[in-house]
Write a protein that holds these residues in place. Structure first.
Motif, PDB file in Angstrom:
ATOM      1  N   GLY A  80       4.950  -8.851 116.001  1.00  0.00           N
ATOM      2  CA  GLY A  80       4.844  -7.433 115.629  1.00  0.00           C
ATOM      3  C   GLY A  80       5.799  -7.039 114.523  1.00  0.00           C
ATOM      4  N   MET A  81       6.179  -8.019 113.710  1.00  0.00           N
ATOM      5  CA  MET A  81       7.226  -7.764 112.718  1.00  0.00           C
ATOM      6  C   MET A  81       6.731  -7.674 111.281  1.00  0.00           C
ATOM      7  N   VAL A  82       5.429  -7.790 111.057  1.00  0.00           N
ATOM      8  CA  VAL A  82       4.966  -7.925 109.676  1.00  0.00           C
ATOM      9  C   VAL A  82       4.402  -6.601 109.144  1.00  0.00           C
ATOM     10  N   ASP A  83       5.071  -6.066 108.131  1.00  0.00           N
ATOM     11  CA  ASP A  83       4.587  -4.839 107.477  1.00  0.00           C
ATOM     12  C   ASP A  83       3.792  -5.149 106.218  1.00  0.00           C
ATOM     13  N   GLY A  84       3.715  -6.428 105.868  1.00  0.00           N
ATOM     14  CA  GLY A  84       2.989  -6.833 104.666  1.00  0.00           C
ATOM     15  C   GLY A  84       3.291  -8.288 104.360  1.00  0.00           C
ATOM     16  N   VAL A  85       2.589  -8.812 103.361  1.00  0.00           N
ATOM     17  CA  VAL A  85       2.780 -10.220 102.963  1.00  0.00           C
ATOM     18  C   VAL A  85       2.837 -10.276 101.437  1.00  0.00           C
ATOM     19  N   THR A  86       3.697 -11.147 100.931  1.00  0.00           N
ATOM     20  CA  THR A  86       3.672 -11.439  99.490  1.00  0.00           C
ATOM     21  C   THR A  86       3.352 -12.918  99.317  1.00  0.00           C
ATOM     22  N   THR A  87       2.478 -13.201  98.337  1.00  0.00           N
ATOM     23  CA  THR A  87       2.226 -14.593  97.981  1.00  0.00           C
ATOM     24  C   THR A  87       2.548 -14.730  96.496  1.00  0.00           C
ATOM     25  N   ASN A  88       2.620 -15.949  96.040  1.00  0.00           N
ATOM     26  CA  ASN A  88       2.714 -16.201  94.595  1.00  0.00           C
ATOM     27  C   ASN A  88       1.971 -17.513  94.332  1.00  0.00           C
ATOM     28  N   PRO A  89       1.713 -17.861  93.074  1.00  0.00           N
ATOM     29  CA  PRO A  89       0.916 -19.074  92.807  1.00  0.00           C
ATOM     30  C   PRO A  89       1.533 -20.334  93.405  1.00  0.00           C
ATOM     31  N   SER A  90       2.856 -20.430  93.454  1.00  0.00           N
ATOM     32  CA  SER A  90       3.497 -21.622  94.034  1.00  0.00           C
ATOM     33  C   SER A  90       3.217 -21.691  95.535  1.00  0.00           C
ATOM     34  N   LEU A  91       3.339 -20.558  96.220  1.00  0.00           N
ATOM     35  CA  LEU A  91       3.097 -20.534  97.674  1.00  0.00           C
ATOM     36  C   LEU A  91       1.629 -20.839  97.988  1.00  0.00           C
ATOM     37  N   VAL A  92       0.718 -20.279  97.197  1.00  0.00           N
ATOM     38  CA  VAL A  92      -0.722 -20.505  97.421  1.00  0.00           C
ATOM     39  C   VAL A  92      -1.061 -21.971  97.170  1.00  0.00           C
ATOM     40  N   ALA A  93      -0.487 -22.569  96.112  1.00  0.00           N
ATOM     41  CA  ALA A  93      -0.790 -23.963  95.758  1.00  0.00           C
ATOM     42  C   ALA A  93      -0.453 -24.905  96.912  1.00  0.00           C
ATOM     43  N   LYS A  94       0.617 -24.579  97.656  1.00  0.00           N
ATOM     44  CA  LYS A  94       1.029 -25.444  98.784  1.00  0.00           C
ATOM     45  C   LYS A  94      -0.040 -25.518  99.869  1.00  0.00           C
ATOM     46  N   GLU A  95      -0.868 -24.457  99.991  1.00  0.00           N
ATOM     47  CA  GLU A  95      -1.829 -24.382 101.103  1.00  0.00           C
ATOM     48  C   GLU A  95      -3.107 -25.170 100.855  1.00  0.00           C
ATOM     49  N   LYS A  96      -3.368 -25.525  99.580  1.00  0.00           N
ATOM     50  CA  LYS A  96      -4.565 -26.313  99.227  1.00  0.00           C
ATOM     51  C   LYS A  96      -5.856 -25.693  99.797  1.00  0.00           C
ATOM     52  N   LYS A  97      -5.998 -24.369  99.646  1.00  0.00           N
ATOM     53  CA  LYS A  97      -7.204 -23.676 100.108  1.00  0.00           C
ATOM     54  C   LYS A  97      -7.761 -22.856  98.957  1.00  0.00           C
ATOM     55  N   ASP A  98      -9.012 -22.420  99.066  1.00  0.00           N
ATOM     56  CA  ASP A  98      -9.589 -21.537  98.059  1.00  0.00           C
ATOM     57  C   ASP A  98      -8.793 -20.225  98.035  1.00  0.00           C
ATOM     58  N   PHE A  99      -8.334 -19.828  96.848  1.00  0.00           N
ATOM     59  CA  PHE A  99      -7.420 -18.688  96.711  1.00  0.00           C
ATOM     60  C   PHE A  99      -7.984 -17.406  97.333  1.00  0.00           C
ATOM     61  N   LYS A 100      -9.202 -17.033  96.896  1.00  0.00           N
ATOM     62  CA  LYS A 100      -9.741 -15.742  97.355  1.00  0.00           C
ATOM     63  C   LYS A 100     -10.021 -15.753  98.858  1.00  0.00           C
TER      64      LYS A 100
END
Ligand code: E4P
Length: 214
Positions: free
Chosen positions: A20-40
């Motif tokens: 219950g601690m999340v008020d939002g999320v930030t991503t960036n291209p480096s963080l997204v690249a680590k996940e190896k998933k379709d961006f959208k």
């Protein structure tokens, strides 16, 4: 203070949401690249979990490309905030996106002058990168605090996101200085919960209780 999670990892986001601690999320291209998933698809999945602001960053460096990408990203979910890097093209794109009611998180802010220009362009969030300034020998929080004063003094419709947070002490500095939002890696959220005296205290209470039951 609002807590955003600075990750694109769905498991971490789910765990933090369970707390219950999340008020939002930030991503960036480096963080997204680590996940190896379709961006959208990944951004959609994150938005469906958090149902709160989720920053997704553009890749283009030219104004027109930034605007095109931003419009596409904003269609993914009402929760998407488009992250635009601080450049002249970024400022121009931010102004046009504001006119289209698309929220912008202006990222890679490293000076108060950049912060002022981002606010004037209509950014909904500005992200001073505290840790990266510390890395090169500055006090990164001086900038985050100056950014907060800028917004509070002049009444811009903008919130400060203290970004590039590297340790729990950074979070304490943010709290003590009235920073609107800190965006944290999941590991720091975990560290914030820990204190050896809490563990020792629980152990002592339980052992005293057990002794009294004999
Ligand atoms: C913020 O929005 C950025 O994603 C992030 O805080 C950057 O942090 P780093 O300097 O640890 O990469």
């Amino acid at each position: 203070m609002k807590i955003f999670l600075d990750t694109a990892n769905v498991n971490e986001i789910k765990k933090a949401c369970d707390m219950g601690m999340v008020d939002g999320v930030t991503t960036n291209p480096s963080l997204v690249a680590k996940e190896k998933k379709d961006f959208k698809k990944l951004i959609k999945e994150i938005c469906n979990i958090v149902k709160a602001p989720v920053s997704a960053e553009v890749i283009s460096l030219e104004e027109s490309g930034m605007i095109k990408e931003a419009i596409e990203l904003s269609k993914i979910s009402e929760h998407v905030v488009v992250k635009i890097p601080f450049t002249l093209d970024g400022l121009k794109a931010t102004r046009k996106l504001k006119e289209k009611n698309i929220n912008v998180n202006m990222t890679l802010i490293f000076s108060l002058n950049q912060a002022l220009l981002a606010c004037k362009a209509g950014a909904r969030y500005i992200s001073p990168f505290v840790g990266r300034l510390d890395d090169i020998g500055y006090n990164g929080f001086d900038l985050a605090i100056d950014c907060q004063n800028l917004i509070d003094n002049y009444g811009y419709d903008c919130e400060v996101i203290a970004a590039s947070i590297r340790n729990p002490n950074h979070v304490i500095t943010a709290i003590n200085n009235g920073i609107d939002i800190s965006t944290l890696p999941y590991s720091i959220l975990e560290q914030m919960m820990k204190h050896p005296l809490t563990d020792i205290g629980i152990e002592k209470f339980l052992s005293d209780w057990k002794k009294s039951q004999n």
